[in-house]
Design an enzyme around this catalytic site. Structure first.
Site, PDB file in Angstrom:
ATOM      1  N   ASN A  94       0.812  -1.223   0.184  1.00 51.98           N
ATOM      2  CA  ASN A  94      -0.142  -0.008   0.126  1.00 51.98           C
ATOM      3  C   ASN A  94       0.614   1.454  -0.200  1.00 51.98           C
ATOM      4  O   ASN A  94       1.022   1.838   0.901  1.00 51.98           O
ATOM      5  CB  ASN A  94      -1.230  -0.331   1.322  1.00 51.98           C
ATOM      6  CG  ASN A  94      -1.996   0.437   1.062  1.00 51.98           C
ATOM      7  OD1 ASN A  94      -1.862   1.795   0.425  1.00 51.98           O
ATOM      8  ND2 ASN A  94      -2.183   1.342   2.264  1.00 51.98           N
ATOM      9  N   ARG A 124      -2.956  -2.070  -3.963  1.00 54.28           N
ATOM     10  CA  ARG A 124      -3.639  -1.333  -2.836  1.00 54.28           C
ATOM     11  C   ARG A 124      -3.376   0.159  -3.860  1.00 54.28           C
ATOM     12  O   ARG A 124      -2.589   0.897  -4.113  1.00 54.28           O
ATOM     13  CB  ARG A 124      -3.820  -0.560  -2.023  1.00 54.28           C
ATOM     14  CG  ARG A 124      -4.670   0.252  -1.845  1.00 54.28           C
ATOM     15  CD  ARG A 124      -5.267   0.733  -0.237  1.00 54.28           C
ATOM     16  NE  ARG A 124      -6.201   1.611  -0.180  1.00 54.28           N
ATOM     17  CZ  ARG A 124      -5.701   2.908   0.353  1.00 54.28           C
ATOM     18  NH1 ARG A 124      -5.052   3.496   0.828  1.00 54.28           N
ATOM     19  NH2 ARG A 124      -6.642   3.945   0.702  1.00 54.28           N
ATOM     20  N   HIS A 149     -12.459   3.154   0.372  1.00 52.61           N
ATOM     21  CA  HIS A 149     -12.278   2.238   0.752  1.00 52.61           C
ATOM     22  C   HIS A 149     -13.365   0.918   1.084  1.00 52.61           C
ATOM     23  O   HIS A 149     -14.246   0.180   1.542  1.00 52.61           O
ATOM     24  CB  HIS A 149     -13.345   2.705   2.617  1.00 52.61           C
ATOM     25  CG  HIS A 149     -12.685   4.186   2.754  1.00 52.61           C
ATOM     26  ND1 HIS A 149     -13.195   4.926   3.827  1.00 52.61           N
ATOM     27  CD2 HIS A 149     -11.362   3.948   3.700  1.00 52.61           C
ATOM     28  CE1 HIS A 149     -12.400   5.678   4.437  1.00 52.61           C
ATOM     29  NE2 HIS A 149     -11.481   5.454   4.113  1.00 52.61           N
ATOM     30  N   HIS A 156     -17.471   2.905   7.717  1.00 55.50           N
ATOM     31  CA  HIS A 156     -16.124   3.082   8.036  1.00 55.50           C
ATOM     32  C   HIS A 156     -16.058   4.044   8.916  1.00 55.50           C
ATOM     33  O   HIS A 156     -15.393   4.905   8.661  1.00 55.50           O
ATOM     34  CB  HIS A 156     -15.730   2.813   6.708  1.00 55.50           C
ATOM     35  CG  HIS A 156     -14.134   2.531   7.103  1.00 55.50           C
ATOM     36  ND1 HIS A 156     -13.556   1.431   6.180  1.00 55.50           N
ATOM     37  CD2 HIS A 156     -13.224   3.292   7.005  1.00 55.50           C
ATOM     38  CE1 HIS A 156     -12.233   1.476   7.053  1.00 55.50           C
ATOM     39  NE2 HIS A 156     -11.917   2.832   7.036  1.00 55.50           N
ATOM     40  N   GLY A 191     -12.163   6.158  10.681  1.00 54.19           N
ATOM     41  CA  GLY A 191     -11.712   5.695  11.112  1.00 54.19           C
ATOM     42  C   GLY A 191     -10.555   7.200  11.458  1.00 54.19           C
ATOM     43  O   GLY A 191     -11.581   8.596  10.847  1.00 54.19           O
ATOM     44  N   GLY A 227      -9.338   8.927   7.983  1.00 47.48           N
ATOM     45  CA  GLY A 227     -10.577   9.000   7.143  1.00 47.48           C
ATOM     46  C   GLY A 227     -12.193   7.936   7.568  1.00 47.48           C
ATOM     47  O   GLY A 227     -12.010   6.969   8.115  1.00 47.48           O
ATOM     48  N   ARG A 229     -10.918  15.754   7.743  1.00 50.58           N
ATOM     49  CA  ARG A 229     -11.519  16.149   6.708  1.00 50.58           C
ATOM     50  C   ARG A 229     -12.997  16.725   6.977  1.00 50.58           C
ATOM     51  O   ARG A 229     -14.061  16.099   7.606  1.00 50.58           O
ATOM     52  CB  ARG A 229     -11.183  15.266   5.059  1.00 50.58           C
ATOM     53  CG  ARG A 229     -10.359  15.006   4.775  1.00 50.58           C
ATOM     54  CD  ARG A 229     -10.753  13.952   3.343  1.00 50.58           C
ATOM     55  NE  ARG A 229      -9.581  13.539   3.334  1.00 50.58           N
ATOM     56  CZ  ARG A 229      -9.544  12.147   3.533  1.00 50.58           C
ATOM     57  NH1 ARG A 229     -10.607  11.024   3.767  1.00 50.58           N
ATOM     58  NH2 ARG A 229      -8.467  11.229   2.947  1.00 50.58           N
ATOM     59  N   ARG A 280      -9.431   9.764  20.443  1.00 47.39           N
ATOM     60  CA  ARG A 280      -9.103   9.375  21.441  1.00 47.39           C
ATOM     61  C   ARG A 280      -9.252  10.595  22.155  1.00 47.39           C
ATOM     62  O   ARG A 280      -9.309  10.370  23.579  1.00 47.39           O
ATOM     63  CB  ARG A 280      -8.182   8.907  21.996  1.00 47.39           C
ATOM     64  CG  ARG A 280      -7.865   6.715  21.298  1.00 47.39           C
ATOM     65  CD  ARG A 280      -7.264   5.897  21.680  1.00 47.39           C
ATOM     66  NE  ARG A 280      -6.171   6.498  19.985  1.00 47.39           N
ATOM     67  CZ  ARG A 280      -4.711   5.926  19.243  1.00 47.39           C
ATOM     68  NH1 ARG A 280      -5.031   4.776  19.816  1.00 47.39           N
ATOM     69  NH2 ARG A 280      -4.617   6.263  18.291  1.00 47.39           N
ATOM     70  N   GLY A 331     -10.760   2.087  12.404  1.00 45.82           N
ATOM     71  CA  GLY A 331     -10.013   2.720  14.721  1.00 45.82           C
ATOM     72  C   GLY A 331     -11.312   3.056  15.344  1.00 45.82           C
ATOM     73  O   GLY A 331     -11.499   2.322  16.480  1.00 45.82           O
ATOM     74  N   GLY A 361     -14.461   2.999  14.933  1.00 48.77           N
ATOM     75  CA  GLY A 361     -15.482   2.582  14.460  1.00 48.77           C
ATOM     76  C   GLY A 361     -15.222   1.007  15.622  1.00 48.77           C
ATOM     77  O   GLY A 361     -17.074   0.691  16.074  1.00 48.77           O
ATOM     78  N   GLU A 362     -14.034   0.484  15.735  1.00 47.93           N
ATOM     79  CA  GLU A 362     -13.631  -0.836  15.569  1.00 47.93           C
ATOM     80  C   GLU A 362     -13.781  -0.424  17.512  1.00 47.93           C
ATOM     81  O   GLU A 362     -13.788  -1.620  18.518  1.00 47.93           O
ATOM     82  CB  GLU A 362     -12.668  -1.564  16.093  1.00 47.93           C
ATOM     83  CG  GLU A 362     -13.325  -2.357  14.044  1.00 47.93           C
ATOM     84  CD  GLU A 362     -11.241  -2.170  13.588  1.00 47.93           C
ATOM     85  OE1 GLU A 362     -10.819  -2.358  14.065  1.00 47.93           O
ATOM     86  OE2 GLU A 362     -11.726  -2.290  12.298  1.00 47.93           O
ATOM     87  N   ASN A 363     -13.677   0.502  18.084  1.00 43.87           N
ATOM     88  CA  ASN A 363     -12.679   0.751  19.667  1.00 43.87           C
ATOM     89  C   ASN A 363     -13.606   2.013  20.122  1.00 43.87           C
ATOM     90  O   ASN A 363     -13.211   2.206  21.295  1.00 43.87           O
ATOM     91  CB  ASN A 363     -11.320   1.027  19.049  1.00 43.87           C
ATOM     92  CG  ASN A 363     -10.475  -0.119  18.716  1.00 43.87           C
ATOM     93  OD1 ASN A 363     -10.311  -0.716  19.236  1.00 43.87           O
ATOM     94  ND2 ASN A 363      -9.678   0.325  17.254  1.00 43.87           N
ATOM     95  N   GLU A 390      -8.011  -4.858   5.636  1.00 48.43           N
ATOM     96  CA  GLU A 390      -8.276  -4.459   4.024  1.00 48.43           C
ATOM     97  C   GLU A 390      -6.752  -5.430   3.105  1.00 48.43           C
ATOM     98  O   GLU A 390      -6.730  -5.639   2.711  1.00 48.43           O
ATOM     99  CB  GLU A 390      -7.948  -2.969   3.741  1.00 48.43           C
ATOM    100  CG  GLU A 390      -9.384  -2.346   3.909  1.00 48.43           C
ATOM    101  CD  GLU A 390      -8.751  -0.757   3.876  1.00 48.43           C
ATOM    102  OE1 GLU A 390      -8.616  -0.135   5.297  1.00 48.43           O
ATOM    103  OE2 GLU A 390      -9.091  -0.139   3.475  1.00 48.43           O
TER     104      GLU A 390
HETATM  105  P1  AMP Z   1      -7.483   4.229  11.027  1.00 46.53           P
HETATM  106  O1  AMP Z   1      -8.185   5.359   9.952  1.00 46.53           O
HETATM  107  O2  AMP Z   1      -8.605   2.797  10.701  1.00 46.53           O
HETATM  108  O3  AMP Z   1      -6.457   3.842  11.467  1.00 46.53           O
HETATM  109  O4  AMP Z   1      -8.586   4.987  12.819  1.00 46.53           O
HETATM  110  C1  AMP Z   1      -7.634   5.681  12.590  1.00 46.53           C
HETATM  111  C2  AMP Z   1      -8.532   6.494  14.336  1.00 46.53           C
HETATM  112  O5  AMP Z   1      -8.828   5.661  15.459  1.00 46.53           O
HETATM  113  C3  AMP Z   1      -7.580   7.352  15.523  1.00 46.53           C
HETATM  114  O6  AMP Z   1      -8.410   8.869  15.022  1.00 46.53           O
HETATM  115  C4  AMP Z   1      -7.588   7.284  16.015  1.00 46.53           C
HETATM  116  O7  AMP Z   1      -7.897   7.932  17.335  1.00 46.53           O
HETATM  117  C5  AMP Z   1      -9.087   6.490  16.553  1.00 46.53           C
HETATM  118  N1  AMP Z   1      -9.072   5.370  17.386  1.00 46.53           N
HETATM  119  C6  AMP Z   1      -8.047   3.981  17.660  1.00 46.53           C
HETATM  120  N2  AMP Z   1      -8.134   3.436  19.033  1.00 46.53           N
HETATM  121  C7  AMP Z   1      -9.068   4.075  19.437  1.00 46.53           C
HETATM  122  C8  AMP Z   1      -9.931   3.946  20.847  1.00 46.53           C
HETATM  123  N3  AMP Z   1      -9.669   3.078  21.431  1.00 46.53           N
HETATM  124  N4  AMP Z   1     -11.236   5.136  20.715  1.00 46.53           N
HETATM  125  C9  AMP Z   1     -11.108   5.442  19.814  1.00 46.53           C
HETATM  126  N5  AMP Z   1     -11.005   5.569  19.018  1.00 46.53           N
HETATM  127  C10 AMP Z   1      -9.325   5.366  18.570  1.00 46.53           C
END
Ligand code: AMP
Length: 397
Positions: free
Chosen positions: A7, A91, A180, A208, A210, A212, A241, A286, A332, A334-336, A385
């Site tokens: 990537n 990618r 995405h 999704h 993150g 982005g 953005r 975070r 990021g 959405g999962e956490n 991905e």
């Molecule tokens: P990604 O682009 O999918 O890597 O996601 C990055 C984003 O996920 C960043 O803004 C991080 O702050 C957020 N993120 C990662 N871990 C957590 C968490 N435990 N709680 C909230 N946001 C998180």
């Protein structure tokens, strides 16, 4: 088989070597600051520690040369020789209207990707440099291009047209493409698998979220709408953005701040979103989340505005599909991020959605976070991905 997934960004390169039988990565890492002082290679063997090597990389060919040397290193390498790499999956960000699926790379495909450079001037040229470098260093190894836009090519015309003169679509291909796609495809299929259903039997909304962020409506296994457009700037509020806004704002800011269009667009891409809205607090969710719980008013306003936009898209896509069976959060945040998920779902009571707070606070693999009585299943599903690219690559070679 061993598949190398690449990537390439403009000054970075992420890689993973994936064993297609186990579907696990055997080594992964990234090259940072390619072409800039202080370039470094990060390399990690499965089960091992991250190793960081500072080494000059004048260009992407140098970077890939270092990656291949690390992968075949006598002591810490994942493989003995390059002949163990059976294929490379790249990618590629923009496939325009030309690529509705992934493609085995040959000269014609490279030329067709080059023709899409106009649509993604920051990304596609970097992706092509990565492809050229791999072809030079691994001649004869089959390579596949996996496009961020391909999954969204099933959108109907009413979803992808903008309300601007038709000639712009005819002459310049200005339309909505979405990004995405690899993640939206992977997660929507995973939802079906987890629920013991076929994708053809489900209406799924994938969020999704993150750095982005985009939402997609996947009806019976095919994307029918997605929130990003000609570029990734459209749609949700993201890390930096702006997402959707009144286009007249661009001229307004330009006049007030004495800036040109490119400068304003740079602000909308890099200084806006959660970062700008929070008064430059952070683009990292975070930090915003921590400030939210500490009662910071700007953080509370930012999180609510972010979640409200997601909820509006969920409403719109429920209408687009005339219903929804499952909503999946991924990437990021959405999962956490239980807070974001619960804020979004707080708007969705009209769909009969009930969130299970205990489930929502869990972490890890695919988890249903709605109650058994909820009319729509809500889940979080970690995206992958790289694995999706490796699967596509394997399928095509
Ligand atoms: P990604 O682009 O999918 O890597 O996601 C990055 C984003 O996920 C960043 O803004 C991080 O702050 C957020 N993120 C990662 N871990 C957590 C968490 N435990 N709680 C909230 N946001 C998180």
């Amino acid at each position: 088989m061993k598949i190398l997934v690449i990537n390439c960004g403009s000054s970075s390169l992420k890689y993973q070597l994936i064993d297609s039988e186990t579907e696990q990565w055997v080594a992964k890492g990234l090259c940072e600051r390619i072409g800039i002082d202080g370039s470094q290679l990060v390399y990690q063997l499965a089960g091992g520690e991250k190793e960081i090597t500072v080494s000059p990389m004048a260009n992407h060919t140098d970077a890939i040369r270092l990656v291949l040397a690390a992968l075949t290193n006598d002591k810490t390498g994942a493989i003995k020789s390059l002949s163990e790499i059976d294929a490379v999956g790249h990618r590629v960000v923009h496939g325009g209207e030309k690529f509705t699926t992934s493609a085995v790379i040959n000269d014609d495909v490279i030329e067709a990707i080059r023709e899409c450079n106009d649509l993604a001037p920051l990304h596609n040229p970097a992706n092509l440099i990565g492809i050229d470098a791999c072809r030079e260093l691994m001649p004869g190894v089959p390579m596949v291009a996996v496009f961020d836009t391909a999954f969204h090519q099933t959108m109907p015309q009413e979803a992808y047209m903008y309300g601007i003169p038709y000639s712009y679509y005819e002459n310049y291909k200005i339309r909505r493409y979405g990004f995405h796609g690899t993640s939206h495809s992977f997660v929507s299929k995973k939802v079906a698998e987890d629920l013991g259903k076929k994708p053809e039997d489900l209406k799924v909304i994938v969020c999704h979220l993150g750095n982005g962020a985009s939402v997609s409506a996947v009806k019976y296994g095919k994307c029918v709408d997605t929130s990003m457009g000609l570029t990734p700037l459209e749609g949700l509020i993201m890390g930096t953005r702006s997402g959707d806004l009144d286009p007249a704002i661009i001229e307004f800011i330009a006049q007030k701040e004495n800036k040109n269009v490119s400068e304003v667009l740079n602000i909308l891409n890099k200084k806006s979103g959660v970062y700008g809205l929070s008064g430059n607090m952070s683009s990292d969710f975070r930090d915003i989340e921590n400030a939210y719980f500490a009662g910071d008013e700007m953080a509370i306003m930012t999180m609510k505005t972010f979640a409200y936009r997601v909820a509006k898209y969920v409403g719109a896509y429920t209408a687009a599909m005339n219903g929804v069976d499952a909503i999946a959060f991924t990437a990021g945040v959405g999962e956490n991020g239980p807070l974001v998920r619960s804020l979004v779902c707080s708007y969705l009571g009209y769909l009969g959605i009930e969130l299970d707070d205990e489930q929502n606070n869990k972490r890890g693999d695919d988890t249903v976070i709605s109650t058994p009585d909820s009319k729509v299943t809500v889940m979080f599903v970690p995206t992958n991905e790289e694995l999706a690219i490796a699967r596509e690559t394997l399928a095509l070679i």
